[in-house]
Write a protein that holds these residues in place. Sequence first.
Motif, PDB file in Angstrom:
ATOM      1  N   UNK A  36       0.815  -1.217   0.000  1.00  0.00           N
ATOM      2  CA  UNK A  36       0.000   0.000   0.000  1.00  0.00           C
ATOM      3  C   UNK A  36       0.850   1.269   0.000  1.00  0.00           C
ATOM      4  N   UNK A  37       1.991   1.241   0.662  1.00  0.00           N
ATOM      5  CA  UNK A  37       2.872   2.416   0.668  1.00  0.00           C
ATOM      6  C   UNK A  37       3.373   2.708  -0.744  1.00  0.00           C
ATOM      7  N   UNK A  38       3.751   1.668  -1.465  1.00  0.00           N
ATOM      8  CA  UNK A  38       4.256   1.834  -2.837  1.00  0.00           C
ATOM      9  C   UNK A  38       3.155   2.337  -3.769  1.00  0.00           C
ATOM     10  N   UNK A  39       1.965   1.793  -3.625  1.00  0.00           N
ATOM     11  CA  UNK A  39       0.851   2.215  -4.482  1.00  0.00           C
ATOM     12  C   UNK A  39       0.459   3.663  -4.175  1.00  0.00           C
ATOM     13  N   UNK A  40       0.421   4.028  -2.903  1.00  0.00           N
ATOM     14  CA  UNK A  40       0.106   5.414  -2.537  1.00  0.00           C
ATOM     15  C   UNK A  40       1.138   6.362  -3.125  1.00  0.00           C
ATOM     16  N   UNK A  41       2.405   5.970  -3.041  1.00  0.00           N
ATOM     17  CA  UNK A  41       3.480   6.787  -3.618  1.00  0.00           C
ATOM     18  C   UNK A  41       3.297   6.913  -5.129  1.00  0.00           C
ATOM     19  N   UNK A  42       2.980   5.815  -5.784  1.00  0.00           N
ATOM     20  CA  UNK A  42       2.750   5.810  -7.229  1.00  0.00           C
ATOM     21  C   UNK A  42       1.655   6.804  -7.611  1.00  0.00           C
ATOM     22  N   UNK A  43       0.564   6.806  -6.843  1.00  0.00           N
ATOM     23  CA  UNK A  43      -0.572   7.682  -7.128  1.00  0.00           C
ATOM     24  C   UNK A  43      -0.409   9.086  -6.552  1.00  0.00           C
ATOM     25  N   UNK A  44       0.681   9.299  -5.821  1.00  0.00           N
ATOM     26  CA  UNK A  44       0.953  10.588  -5.194  1.00  0.00           C
ATOM     27  C   UNK A  44      -0.173  11.004  -4.247  1.00  0.00           C
ATOM     28  N   UNK A  45      -0.595  10.043  -3.429  1.00  0.00           N
ATOM     29  CA  UNK A  45      -1.577  10.295  -2.379  1.00  0.00           C
ATOM     30  C   UNK A  45      -1.015   9.720  -1.088  1.00  0.00           C
ATOM     31  N   UNK A  46      -1.629  10.071   0.026  1.00  0.00           N
ATOM     32  CA  UNK A  46      -1.169   9.514   1.297  1.00  0.00           C
ATOM     33  C   UNK A  46      -1.605   8.061   1.406  1.00  0.00           C
TER      34      UNK A  46
END
Length: 65
Positions: A36-46
């Motif tokens: 989830x941390x990687x996906x949030x970073x990918x989408x530029x969201x928290x």
Amino acid sequence: MSPVEEIEKGKTLKNLVDDYEKRIISDALAKYHWNKSRVAELFQITRQGLLKKITKFKLDKRKKP
């Protein structure tokens, strides 16, 4: 069916956007093995924002997208 045709058949723009967002998030979670941390970073969201979307769309890593 095109998005316009779906709207003409009764679907709302919000439903179309939600369906698309859910599919993108589901695909990314699968690709990154639910990191989830990687996906949030990918989408530029928290990460918390991503968790809210996972809950909103009732995504479950035990189920295939």
